[in-house]
Design a protein around this motif. Structure first.
Motif, PDB file in Angstrom:
ATOM      1  N   CYS A 166      -1.232   2.005 -15.903  1.00 55.05           N
ATOM      2  CA  CYS A 166       0.095   1.390 -15.839  1.00 55.05           C
ATOM      3  C   CYS A 166      -0.014  -0.128 -15.866  1.00 55.05           C
ATOM      4  N   LYS A 167      -0.933  -0.673 -15.109  1.00 52.02           N
ATOM      5  CA  LYS A 167      -1.090  -2.132 -15.059  1.00 52.02           C
ATOM      6  C   LYS A 167      -1.454  -2.677 -16.438  1.00 52.02           C
ATOM      7  N   ALA A 168      -2.313  -1.949 -17.148  1.00 45.35           N
ATOM      8  CA  ALA A 168      -2.728  -2.406 -18.473  1.00 45.35           C
ATOM      9  C   ALA A 168      -1.573  -2.314 -19.466  1.00 45.35           C
ATOM     10  N   MET A 169      -0.808  -1.237 -19.400  1.00 46.11           N
ATOM     11  CA  MET A 169       0.292  -1.032 -20.340  1.00 46.11           C
ATOM     12  C   MET A 169       1.368  -2.100 -20.190  1.00 46.11           C
ATOM     13  N   HIS A 170       1.655  -2.478 -18.940  1.00 44.52           N
ATOM     14  CA  HIS A 170       2.780  -3.396 -18.683  1.00 44.52           C
ATOM     15  C   HIS A 170       2.333  -4.783 -18.235  1.00 44.52           C
ATOM     16  N   PHE A 171       1.040  -5.097 -18.352  1.00 42.70           N
ATOM     17  CA  PHE A 171       0.529  -6.388 -17.882  1.00 42.70           C
ATOM     18  C   PHE A 171       0.999  -6.659 -16.449  1.00 42.70           C
ATOM     19  N   VAL A 172       0.967  -5.633 -15.622  1.00 41.82           N
ATOM     20  CA  VAL A 172       1.469  -5.762 -14.258  1.00 41.82           C
ATOM     21  C   VAL A 172       0.653  -6.822 -13.518  1.00 41.82           C
ATOM     22  N   PRO A 173       1.325  -7.785 -12.867  1.00 40.86           N
ATOM     23  CA  PRO A 173       0.595  -8.847 -12.160  1.00 40.86           C
ATOM     24  C   PRO A 173      -0.379  -8.273 -11.130  1.00 40.86           C
ATOM     25  N   PRO A 174      -1.474  -8.981 -10.860  1.00 37.22           N
ATOM     26  CA  PRO A 174      -2.533  -8.446  -9.996  1.00 37.22           C
ATOM     27  C   PRO A 174      -2.050  -8.034  -8.616  1.00 37.22           C
ATOM     28  N   MET A 175      -1.057  -8.729  -8.089  1.00 37.47           N
ATOM     29  CA  MET A 175      -0.623  -8.426  -6.716  1.00 37.47           C
ATOM     30  C   MET A 175       0.307  -7.211  -6.645  1.00 37.47           C
ATOM     31  N   GLN A 176       0.631  -6.622  -7.797  1.00 41.18           N
ATOM     32  CA  GLN A 176       1.554  -5.487  -7.815  1.00 41.18           C
ATOM     33  C   GLN A 176       0.861  -4.195  -8.227  1.00 41.18           C
ATOM     34  N   GLU A 177       1.422  -3.079  -7.787  1.00 45.23           N
ATOM     35  CA  GLU A 177       1.030  -1.751  -8.273  1.00 45.23           C
ATOM     36  C   GLU A 177       2.311  -0.956  -8.486  1.00 45.23           C
ATOM     37  N   TRP A 178       2.686  -0.754  -9.730  1.00 44.20           N
ATOM     38  CA  TRP A 178       3.908   0.017  -9.997  1.00 44.20           C
ATOM     39  C   TRP A 178       3.683   1.486  -9.638  1.00 44.20           C
ATOM     40  N   ILE A 179       2.449   1.951  -9.769  1.00 47.69           N
ATOM     41  CA  ILE A 179       2.055   3.251  -9.225  1.00 47.69           C
ATOM     42  C   ILE A 179       1.015   2.966  -8.144  1.00 47.69           C
ATOM     43  N   ARG A 180       1.288   3.376  -6.938  1.00 43.55           N
ATOM     44  CA  ARG A 180       0.339   3.148  -5.829  1.00 43.55           C
ATOM     45  C   ARG A 180      -0.179   4.494  -5.345  1.00 43.55           C
ATOM     46  N   VAL A 181      -1.483   4.578  -5.146  1.00 44.57           N
ATOM     47  CA  VAL A 181      -2.103   5.813  -4.661  1.00 44.57           C
ATOM     48  C   VAL A 181      -2.429   5.655  -3.182  1.00 44.57           C
ATOM     49  N   TYR A 182      -1.817   6.478  -2.383  1.00 45.88           N
ATOM     50  CA  TYR A 182      -2.063   6.482  -0.941  1.00 45.88           C
ATOM     51  C   TYR A 182      -3.083   7.563  -0.601  1.00 45.88           C
ATOM     52  N   GLU A 183      -3.936   7.259   0.343  1.00 52.68           N
ATOM     53  CA  GLU A 183      -4.814   8.263   0.925  1.00 52.68           C
ATOM     54  C   GLU A 183      -4.163   8.725   2.225  1.00 52.68           C
ATOM     55  N   VAL A 184      -3.825   9.995   2.271  1.00 52.57           N
ATOM     56  CA  VAL A 184      -3.063  10.535   3.398  1.00 52.57           C
ATOM     57  C   VAL A 184      -3.954  11.469   4.201  1.00 52.57           C
ATOM     58  N   GLU A 185      -3.912  11.331   5.515  1.00 52.52           N
ATOM     59  CA  GLU A 185      -4.717  12.211   6.356  1.00 52.52           C
ATOM     60  C   GLU A 185      -3.850  12.782   7.469  1.00 52.52           C
ATOM     61  N   ASP A 186      -3.645  14.071   7.408  1.00 54.14           N
ATOM     62  CA  ASP A 186      -2.897  14.772   8.452  1.00 54.14           C
ATOM     63  C   ASP A 186      -3.827  15.343   9.508  1.00 54.14           C
ATOM     64  N   ASN A 187      -4.963  15.864   9.015  1.00 54.15           N
ATOM     65  CA  ASN A 187      -5.896  16.576   9.879  1.00 54.15           C
ATOM     66  C   ASN A 187      -7.313  16.120   9.553  1.00 54.15           C
ATOM     67  N   PRO A 188      -7.942  15.359  10.426  1.00 49.02           N
ATOM     68  CA  PRO A 188      -9.284  14.840  10.128  1.00 49.02           C
ATOM     69  C   PRO A 188     -10.269  15.937   9.755  1.00 49.02           C
ATOM     70  N   ALA A 189     -10.093  17.120  10.309  1.00 54.56           N
ATOM     71  CA  ALA A 189     -11.017  18.208   9.995  1.00 54.56           C
ATOM     72  C   ALA A 189     -10.855  18.674   8.550  1.00 54.56           C
ATOM     73  N   ALA A 190      -9.655  18.564   8.027  1.00 60.05           N
ATOM     74  CA  ALA A 190      -9.384  19.012   6.663  1.00 60.05           C
ATOM     75  C   ALA A 190      -9.679  17.916   5.640  1.00 60.05           C
ATOM     76  N   SER A 206      -5.188   3.612   2.636  1.00 57.33           N
ATOM     77  CA  SER A 206      -5.257   4.751   3.528  1.00 57.33           C
ATOM     78  C   SER A 206      -4.090   4.727   4.486  1.00 57.33           C
ATOM     79  N   ILE A 207      -3.518   5.900   4.695  1.00 56.87           N
ATOM     80  CA  ILE A 207      -2.339   5.984   5.544  1.00 56.87           C
ATOM     81  C   ILE A 207      -2.222   7.413   6.037  1.00 56.87           C
ATOM     82  N   SER A 208      -1.720   7.617   7.242  1.00 60.83           N
ATOM     83  CA  SER A 208      -1.453   8.969   7.695  1.00 60.83           C
ATOM     84  C   SER A 208      -0.119   9.422   7.131  1.00 60.83           C
ATOM     85  N   ARG A 209       0.061  10.749   7.068  1.00 53.48           N
ATOM     86  CA  ARG A 209       1.337  11.223   6.554  1.00 53.48           C
ATOM     87  C   ARG A 209       2.463  10.761   7.455  1.00 53.48           C
ATOM     88  N   ARG A 210       2.223  10.771   8.780  1.00 49.01           N
ATOM     89  CA  ARG A 210       3.251  10.280   9.691  1.00 49.01           C
ATOM     90  C   ARG A 210       3.580   8.818   9.371  1.00 49.01           C
TER      91      ARG A 210
END
Ligand code: SF4
Ligand code: SF4
Length: 203
Positions: free
Chosen positions: A66-90, A2-6
Motif C-alpha cells: 500500500c505504501k508503495a502504491m500510494h507513496f504513503v509518507p513514512p510516518m503513516q500506515e494506511w494498512i496497519r498490522v496489529y499483533e494481538v494477544e488474548d492468551n499468552p499460552a495460545a 503489539s497490542i492486546s485485544r482488550r
C-alpha cells in the motif's frame, strides 16, 4: 505493533471484525442530503474486502504494498498490522486494519466541509482539495484508520510528477488527513486493489 485485544478494543471502541463490507448504504442525515455528484462511483458494483485472520502471519506485505502504491509518507500506515494477544499460552495473532469503508461512516458524518464522503460503490473517499485539517474525522473514526500530515511529507519525483487526484490522494500535502481509499484508480480500470502476496479483494 503489539497490542492486546482488550487494548485494541478499548482503543477503538468497536468489536473485532475480520471483514470489510460495503453492503447496503445507510444515508446519513444532514451532510448527505447535499452530497456532490463526485460521490457517484464509476460502476454500479459494491465492493467488499475480506481479511481472513486465521491466515494472516503478520508479514506486513499489505502495509508495504500500500505504501508503495500510494507513496504513503513514512510516518503513516494506511494498512496497519496489529499483533494481538488474548492468551499468552495460545500465542499472538495478527490483525490487518485498513479503512473499514464503514456502511454509515462516522468520519463522513463528522466532516464539516464534505471533504470525505462515501461513494455509491461503498468506498469512503478523501478530497484533499477540500480538507481543512480540522481532524474531526480522526476523532470520529473508531478504528484509528486516519492519519494527519503535521508537516510537509517527503516527496519522490515519481509522486510529484503526477497531478493531484482523489483517486491517488497524492502528491501528499501538509495539514490534511489521509487514509486507505481502496485503490479507486485500479477499480476504475477494472482491476482489484493493489495485490500483495496474500491480497484477495473480491467484488
Ligand atoms: S480533517 Fe479534513 S476530512 Fe477530516 S473532518 Fe476535517 S475537513 Fe473533513
Ligand atoms: S476512516 Fe474510520 S470511520 Fe471512516 S470509513 Fe474508514 S474505518 Fe470507518
Amino acid at each position: 505493533m503489539s497490542i492486546s485485544r482488550r487494548g485494541f478494543l478499548q482503543g477503538t471502541g468497536v468489536v473485532l471484525v475480520a471483514s470489510l463490507t460495503a453492503a447496503k448504504e445507510t444515508p446519513a442525515e444532514g451532510l448527505h442530503q447535499t452530497l456532490p455528484a463526485r460521490s457517484v462511483a464509476p460502476s454500479n458494483q459494491k465492493w467488499v474486502m475480506v481479511i481472513d485472520l486465521t491466515k494472516c502471519d503478520g508479514c506486513g506485505d499489505c502495509t508495504r504494498g500500500c505504501k508503495a502504491m500510494h507513496f504513503v509518507p513514512p510516518m503513516q500506515e494506511w494498512i496497519r498490522v496489529y499483533e494481538v494477544e488474548d492468551n499468552p499460552a495460545a500465542g499472538p495473532y495478527f490483525l490487518a486494519r485498513p479503512c473499514m469503508q464503514c456502511d454509515n461512516p462516522p468520519c463522513v458524518r463528522g466532516c464539516p466541509v464534505g471533504a470525505t464522503f462515501k461513494r455509491t460503490d461503498g468506498i469512503v473517499m478523501m478530497d484533499q482539495e477540500r480538507c481543512i485539517g480540522c481532524r474531526n474525522c480522526m476523532a470520529q473514526c473508531p478504528y484509528g484508520a486516519r492519519s494527519f500530515n503535521w508537516g510537509e511529507p517527503p516527496h519522490t519525483p515519481a509522486e510529484l510528477s503526477q497531478p493531484y487526484s482523489m483517486e491517488y490522494n497524492y502528491p501528499h500535502r501538509k495539514g490534511v488527513v489521509e487514509k486507505c481509499i481502496f485503490c479507486p484508480h485500479l477499480l476504475r480500470a477494472g482491476k482489484l486493489p493493489h495485490r500483495t502476496r496474500c491480497g484477495l479483494p473480491v467484488a
